[in-house]
Design a protein around this motif. Structure first.
Motif: not given
Length: 348
Positions: A202-204, A238, A240, A243-244
């Motif tokens: 995950s992008e977080q 990343i 789009p 979102r990974t």
């Protein structure tokens, strides 16, 4: 006489009524007493634990080569079989040497011409054009011999294992995929130490996971083993849509216990945090639902608190709840016998 009998009967009835009332009061008194339930408690404390991310992935060979010569030709001999271990530089396949032998004869003749032109050039007895032509012809012939050597005696480019064989000795390699191969090749080889895996995170976590981040791999085939590794590549973009972002993980495989295609869970270590960790046995589950709860000691009574579960650490588990605080007394023995509000007595 009748009056005396009547008085006796009335006296007996009065005594019976009084006895019945007294018995009812005693019974009411007995049922109003609730016995405290003995329990054991543990004071909640925050512990410093590793923050991890858990993702599943399929293992792949670090390198995979569908090995074939650059030109078609007859296969002289294949020296390996599927499953054989190979060492870097080991002879794997030998092609027909006819073209190589012809090229070596041509190179020898051109080398003679080259040496002659070189001597004449030192005495300026040859034109520059003729000298350049001799040098060019020699270098082209030498490159051709080197190319044919590389494609006649095919050597292992790394330590690994043979995973496919698609031709037999004496057959002609035509440059097409044959015998079940997905690509044109005579044999397929793989480097399985280390192994690698690609994981989409995950992008977080983009700023938390870096090259060199430690990981652990767990496989159901080896429930008692943990395979350590690290992140080797963090892809810089990343996706789009999902979102990974993708990372490549390398897992050393010195004893070759792991194999390409195996499935496992990869834990990424992204730092430490302080959190409440309790014995897993203290957490109860509501029947017919997935709700989890615990009991804490609140002024001598059991208080039920709903919780969410975090990471598990062997026989302990992380508790997540706004209703519990560090220092609270968690019931760890006897929690199955109490309900919300039950009086409790703490034993050692």
């Amino acid at each position: 006489m009748k009056t005396m009998i009547k008085n006796v009967i009335l006296s007996t009835l009065a005594i019976a009524v009084l006895a019945g009332c007294s018995g009812k009061k005693d019974s009411d008194k007995d049922t109003s007493v609730v016995e405290a339930i003995p329990v054991k408690v543990q004071k909640l404390e925050k512990e410093n634990i590793a923050r991890t991310l858990d993702y599943t992935a399929n293992l792949q060979a670090d390198e995979q080569v569908y090995y074939a010569p650059a030109a078609t030709g007859r296969i002289e001999k294949i020296y390996v079989e599927v499953g054989d271990r190979i060492k870097k530089g080991q002879l794997l396949v030998e092609m027909d040497r006819t073209n190589l032998q012809q090229a070596e004869v041509q190179l020898k003749n051109l080398e003679t011409e080259y040496n002659r032109a070189k001597m004449l050039n030192e005495t300026q007895s040859i034109s520059n054009q003729a000298y350049d032509a001799a040098v060019t012809q020699y270098e082209v012939a030498k490159s051709n011999v080197d190319f044919l050597k590389e494609n006649t005696r095919m050597l292992a480019p790394f330590n690994g294992v043979v995973t496919g064989k698609y031709f037999e000795n004496g057959e002609v390699y035509t440059g097409a995929a044959f015998g079940g191969a997905s690509k044109p090749s005579i044999i397929a080889i793989e480097k399985i130490n280390p192994l690698k895996a690609y994981v989409n995170l995950s992008e977080q976590y983009f700023l938390s996971v870096k090259k060199g981040t430690k990981v652990e791999l767990k496989s159901n085939l080896y429930p008692d083993r943990i395979f350590e590794g690290q992140v080797s590549i963090v892809y810089p973009t990343i996706d789009p849509a999902s979102r990974t972002f993708t990372v490549e993980v390398k897992i050393p495989n010195d004893d070759e216990a792991l194999r390409p295609g195996m499935y496992g869970t990869i834990n990424f270590f992204i730092g430490n945090t302080e959190t409440v960790v309790v014995p897993a046995i203290a957490v109860l589950k509501l029947q017919g639902a997935n709700d989890r709860y615990v009991f804490i000691n609140k002024d001598g009574k059991a208080k039920r608190v709903s919780v969410n579960l975090g990471k598990r650490f062997e026989d302990k588990i992380e508790l997540i709840s706004d209703e519990i605080q560090e220092g609270d007394e968690l019931i760890v023995v006897g929690q199955g016998r109490v309900i919300d509000g039950s009086p409790i007595t703490i034993t050692q």
